[in-house]
Design a protein around this motif. Structure first.
Motif, mmCIF file in Angstrom:
data_model
loop_
_atom_site.group_PDB
_atom_site.id
_atom_site.type_symbol
_atom_site.label_atom_id
_atom_site.label_comp_id
_atom_site.label_asym_id
_atom_site.label_seq_id
_atom_site.Cartn_x
_atom_site.Cartn_y
_atom_site.Cartn_z
ATOM 1 N N SER A 1 0.841 -1.199 0.000
ATOM 2 C CA SER A 1 0.000 0.000 0.000
ATOM 3 C C SER A 1 0.875 1.248 0.000
ATOM 4 C CB SER A 1 -0.962 -0.009 1.191
ATOM 5 O OG SER A 1 -0.257 -0.183 2.385
ATOM 6 N N ASP B 1 0.764 3.960 1.593
ATOM 7 C CA ASP B 1 1.117 4.538 2.906
ATOM 8 C C ASP B 1 1.941 3.552 3.745
ATOM 9 O OD1 ASP B 1 -0.744 2.676 3.734
ATOM 10 O OD2 ASP B 1 -2.181 4.144 4.510
ATOM 11 N N LYS C 1 1.106 1.060 5.160
ATOM 12 C CA LYS C 1 0.268 0.704 6.306
ATOM 13 C C LYS C 1 0.466 1.629 7.503
ATOM 14 C CE LYS C 1 -0.764 -4.095 5.197
ATOM 15 N NZ LYS C 1 -2.170 -3.921 4.818
ATOM 16 N N ARG C 2 0.992 2.813 7.242
ATOM 17 C CA ARG C 2 1.226 3.724 8.361
ATOM 18 C C ARG C 2 -0.018 4.542 8.708
ATOM 19 N NH1 ARG C 2 7.122 4.838 6.646
ATOM 20 N NH2 ARG C 2 6.160 6.220 5.149
ATOM 21 N N TYR C 3 -0.005 5.041 9.948
ATOM 22 C CA TYR C 3 -1.141 5.800 10.461
ATOM 23 C C TYR C 3 -0.804 7.287 10.538
ATOM 24 C CZ TYR C 3 -3.345 1.389 11.512
ATOM 25 O OH TYR C 3 -3.920 0.160 11.384
ATOM 26 N N LYS D 1 -5.936 7.405 12.244
ATOM 27 C CA LYS D 1 -6.459 6.664 11.092
ATOM 28 C C LYS D 1 -5.314 6.406 10.118
ATOM 29 C CE LYS D 1 -10.654 7.807 12.540
ATOM 30 N NZ LYS D 1 -11.204 6.817 13.472
ATOM 31 N N ARG D 2 -5.539 5.430 9.220
ATOM 32 C CA ARG D 2 -4.553 5.185 8.172
ATOM 33 C C ARG D 2 -4.339 6.445 7.334
ATOM 34 N NH1 ARG D 2 -3.764 -0.129 6.375
ATOM 35 N NH2 ARG D 2 -2.773 0.767 4.540
ATOM 36 N N ILE D 3 -3.104 6.630 6.854
ATOM 37 C CA ILE D 3 -2.826 7.810 6.027
ATOM 38 C C ILE D 3 -3.688 7.758 4.761
ATOM 39 C CG2 ILE D 3 -1.081 9.097 4.741
ATOM 40 C CD1 ILE D 3 1.042 7.926 6.643
ATOM 41 N N GLY E 1 -4.897 4.180 3.471
ATOM 42 C CA GLY E 1 -5.684 2.955 3.517
ATOM 43 C C GLY E 1 -5.257 1.944 2.467
ATOM 44 N N ASP E 2 -5.789 0.720 2.592
ATOM 45 C CA ASP E 2 -5.357 -0.372 1.718
ATOM 46 C C ASP E 2 -5.872 -0.248 0.285
ATOM 47 O OD1 ASP E 2 -3.755 -1.732 3.534
ATOM 48 O OD2 ASP E 2 -5.491 -2.738 4.445
ATOM 49 N N ARG F 1 -10.000 9.741 4.556
ATOM 50 C CA ARG F 1 -9.546 9.183 5.851
ATOM 51 C C ARG F 1 -9.611 10.250 6.937
ATOM 52 N NH1 ARG F 1 -9.136 5.521 2.338
ATOM 53 N NH2 ARG F 1 -11.348 5.957 2.494
ATOM 54 N N ARG G 1 -12.194 3.077 4.099
ATOM 55 C CA ARG G 1 -11.739 2.630 2.788
ATOM 56 C C ARG G 1 -12.915 1.944 2.052
ATOM 57 N NH1 ARG G 1 -8.867 -2.505 0.799
ATOM 58 N NH2 ARG G 1 -9.366 -2.237 -1.374
#
Ligand code: CTP
Ligand code: MG
Length: 160
Positions: free
Chosen positions: A31, A33, A35-37, A42-44, A46-47, A93, A99
């Motif tokens: 992904s 980001d 997978k970072r928040y 929240k996810r930066i 998302g998947d 986000r 997502r």
């Protein structure tokens, strides 16, 4: 506006449409980001945003431009499309929209808006202001209609 002008507008924007839709098929893997928040927990992004989808979309849009005879314009439209799509997810986000959850304006129009901004230096060669306005309205209606059709066909749970 006559039919040939509408056809020309459609051909002009086709690379952006292709760049926007091809990641569904080409995406996957890492992904964007990683997978970072974000600081809001929240996810930066998302998947739903992957590097393969990003570069796959840019490639498909640009290749279509080679075939249509305007590779530079198509490249700018395609990069703009994917940047706009990514920015849309970032904003979703931050607005706490999960997502894959719909946000009508962000999902349907940010990609086109940013694509047109990226292609701005070349736009006067291809479209006028009326053409741009037509494309924005046309794209919005097409997205809404295609979602309704996808719902009727049982491909989507909700009609938006
Ligand atoms: N996709 C991808 N990489 C991208 C953009 C899209 O892999 N840069 C793929 C993902 O599988 C995604 C699908 O295309 O689920 C549909 O794209 P989109 O509707 O933009 O993503 P959503 O899953 O709806 O996520 P979001 O809420 O962030 O828009
Ligand atoms: Mg989506």
């Amino acid at each position: 506006m006559d039919y040939s002008q509408i056809l020309n507008l459609f051909i002009f924007i086709l690379p952006a449409y292709l760049a926007n839709s091809s990641p569904v098929l080409l995406g996957g893997g890492q992904s964007m980001d990683f997978k970072r928040y974000f600081s809001d927990g929240k996810r930066i992004l998302g998947d739903g945003k992957t590097w393969r989808g990003f570069f796959g979309g840019v490639a498909v849009g640009t290749i279509s431009g080679f075939l249509l005879g305007f590779p530079l314009l198509a490249f700018l439209l395609s990069v703009g499309t994917l940047v706009g799509d990514t920015a849309g997810s970032f904003i979703k986000r931050r607005m706490n929209i999960g997502r894959g959850k719909q946000s009508l304006i962000l999902d349907q129009l940010t990609f086109l808006f940013v694509a047109l901004i990226f292609a701005y230096p070349l736009l006067p060669e291809y479209v006028d202001l009326y053409g741009v306005l037509f494309l924005l309205v046309f794209t919005y209606i097409m997205h809404v209609l295609s979602n309704i059709v996808a719902h009727r066909m049982g491909w989507k749970k909700v009609p938006w």
